[in-house]
Motif scaffolding. Structure first.
Motif, PDB file in Angstrom:
ATOM      1  N   LEU A   1      32.365  41.090  38.389  1.00 38.54           N
ATOM      2  CA  LEU A   1      32.088  41.406  39.783  1.00 38.54           C
ATOM      3  C   LEU A   1      30.902  40.602  40.301  1.00 38.54           C
ATOM      4  N   SER A   2      30.839  40.452  41.603  1.00 41.08           N
ATOM      5  CA  SER A   2      29.695  39.809  42.235  1.00 41.08           C
ATOM      6  C   SER A   2      28.437  40.584  41.836  1.00 41.08           C
ATOM      7  N   HIS A   3      27.372  39.853  41.573  1.00 43.01           N
ATOM      8  CA  HIS A   3      26.147  40.519  41.123  1.00 43.01           C
ATOM      9  C   HIS A   3      24.924  39.636  41.373  1.00 43.01           C
ATOM     10  N   LYS A   4      23.780  40.269  41.400  1.00 42.65           N
ATOM     11  CA  LYS A   4      22.523  39.545  41.512  1.00 42.65           C
ATOM     12  C   LYS A   4      22.087  39.185  40.097  1.00 42.65           C
TER      13      LYS A   4
ATOM     14  N   ILE B   1      19.736  34.806  42.358  1.00 43.78           N
ATOM     15  CA  ILE B   1      20.800  34.513  43.322  1.00 43.78           C
ATOM     16  C   ILE B   1      21.848  35.624  43.252  1.00 43.78           C
ATOM     17  N   ILE B   2      22.729  35.639  44.228  1.00 37.13           N
ATOM     18  CA  ILE B   2      23.875  36.535  44.178  1.00 37.13           C
ATOM     19  C   ILE B   2      25.078  35.700  43.774  1.00 37.13           C
ATOM     20  N   TYR B   3      25.610  35.995  42.593  1.00 37.94           N
ATOM     21  CA  TYR B   3      26.788  35.298  42.102  1.00 37.94           C
ATOM     22  C   TYR B   3      28.028  35.896  42.760  1.00 37.94           C
ATOM     23  N   PRO B   4      29.023  35.072  43.068  1.00 40.82           N
ATOM     24  CA  PRO B   4      30.279  35.621  43.586  1.00 40.82           C
ATOM     25  C   PRO B   4      31.050  36.276  42.444  1.00 40.82           C
ATOM     26  N   ALA B   5      32.090  37.016  42.776  1.00 42.57           N
ATOM     27  CA  ALA B   5      32.998  37.515  41.747  1.00 42.57           C
ATOM     28  C   ALA B   5      33.615  36.290  41.069  1.00 42.57           C
ATOM     29  N   LEU B   6      33.715  36.331  39.759  1.00 40.61           N
ATOM     30  CA  LEU B   6      34.181  35.168  39.007  1.00 40.61           C
ATOM     31  C   LEU B   6      35.328  35.540  38.075  1.00 40.61           C
ATOM     32  N   LEU B   7      36.234  34.596  37.874  1.00 41.78           N
ATOM     33  CA  LEU B   7      37.341  34.739  36.928  1.00 41.78           C
ATOM     34  C   LEU B   7      37.118  33.728  35.817  1.00 41.78           C
ATOM     35  N   PHE B   8      37.128  34.187  34.572  1.00 38.52           N
ATOM     36  CA  PHE B   8      36.914  33.336  33.412  1.00 38.52           C
ATOM     37  C   PHE B   8      38.193  33.254  32.591  1.00 38.52           C
ATOM     38  N   CYS B   9      38.439  32.089  32.028  1.00 39.18           N
ATOM     39  CA  CYS B   9      39.591  31.892  31.142  1.00 39.18           C
ATOM     40  C   CYS B   9      39.114  31.078  29.947  1.00 39.18           C
ATOM     41  N   LEU B  10      39.154  31.695  28.782  1.00 31.94           N
ATOM     42  CA  LEU B  10      38.816  31.002  27.547  1.00 31.94           C
ATOM     43  C   LEU B  10      40.116  30.531  26.924  1.00 31.94           C
TER      44      LEU B  10
ATOM     45  N   LEU C   1      36.266  34.221  42.966  1.00 28.18           N
ATOM     46  CA  LEU C   1      37.275  35.102  43.551  1.00 28.18           C
ATOM     47  C   LEU C   1      36.860  35.490  44.967  1.00 28.18           C
ATOM     48  N   PRO C   2      37.826  35.829  45.834  1.00 30.56           N
ATOM     49  CA  PRO C   2      37.496  36.156  47.223  1.00 30.56           C
ATOM     50  C   PRO C   2      36.844  37.526  47.407  1.00 30.56           C
ATOM     51  N   SER C   3      36.950  38.406  46.392  1.00 33.64           N
ATOM     52  CA  SER C   3      36.384  39.753  46.531  1.00 33.64           C
ATOM     53  C   SER C   3      36.151  40.338  45.143  1.00 33.64           C
ATOM     54  N   ASN C   4      35.624  41.541  45.104  1.00 33.87           N
ATOM     55  CA  ASN C   4      35.406  42.240  43.844  1.00 33.87           C
ATOM     56  C   ASN C   4      36.649  42.962  43.336  1.00 33.87           C
ATOM     57  N   GLN C   5      37.747  42.862  44.067  1.00 36.59           N
ATOM     58  CA  GLN C   5      38.974  43.516  43.624  1.00 36.59           C
ATOM     59  C   GLN C   5      39.510  42.820  42.375  1.00 36.59           C
ATOM     60  N   ARG C   6      40.184  43.612  41.531  1.00 36.28           N
ATOM     61  CA  ARG C   6      40.791  43.032  40.330  1.00 36.28           C
ATOM     62  C   ARG C   6      41.816  41.979  40.740  1.00 36.28           C
ATOM     63  N   PRO C   7      41.719  40.764  40.196  1.00 41.41           N
ATOM     64  CA  PRO C   7      42.654  39.705  40.588  1.00 41.41           C
ATOM     65  C   PRO C   7      44.056  39.954  40.036  1.00 41.41           C
ATOM     66  N   ASN C   8      45.048  39.385  40.717  1.00 40.12           N
ATOM     67  CA  ASN C   8      46.434  39.422  40.238  1.00 40.12           C
ATOM     68  C   ASN C   8      47.042  38.042  40.473  1.00 40.12           C
ATOM     69  N   GLU C   9      48.344  37.915  40.251  1.00 45.10           N
ATOM     70  CA  GLU C   9      48.980  36.597  40.365  1.00 45.10           C
ATOM     71  C   GLU C   9      48.971  36.041  41.788  1.00 45.10           C
ATOM     72  N   ASN C  10      48.683  36.873  42.799  1.00 45.38           N
ATOM     73  CA  ASN C  10      48.638  36.409  44.193  1.00 45.38           C
ATOM     74  C   ASN C  10      47.224  36.135  44.695  1.00 45.38           C
TER      75      ASN C  10
END
Length: 97
Positions: free
Chosen positions: A12-15, A31-40, A56-65
């Motif tokens: 989630l977005s966080h300071k 700083i305030i980091y945006p919500a981020l998606l990580f892929c290892l 990510l555009p928001s703190n909502q859980r991402p999906n395929e869309n």
């Protein structure tokens, strides 16, 4: 999501603290980091092979869309791959749920 080839998670977005290290100085600031998606990404032996990160555009859980954006961080290529330089990833990743 965890599979033989990928471990994917979001934060989630966080300071937080941003570290900037140049040849002659080391600086950090909040700083305030945006919500981020990580892929290892893992190789055929299931060992870490590379890290990919997107904003990510928001703190909502991402999906395929969910639309993915370039993470506004340093050393990230336009395809989301993190430039590791000469750093190495740990041989095994341990994910705590």
């Amino acid at each position: 999501m965890v599979s033989r080839r990928y471990s994917i998670w979001h934060k989630l977005s966080h300071k937080g603290i941003f570290w900037y290290i140049s040849y002659n100085a080391k600086t950090n600031f909040s700083i305030i980091y945006p919500a981020l998606l990580f892929c290892l990404e893992k190789d055929k032996q299931e060992e870490p092979n590379g890290l990919i990160v997107f904003a990510l555009p928001s703190n909502q859980r991402p999906n395929e869309n969910t639309h993915l954006y370039h993470a506004p961080l340093m050393n990230i290529y336009s395809n989301g791959v993190v430039c590791q330089g000469n750093a190495t990833l740990p041989k095994k990743n341990h994910i705590n749920y």
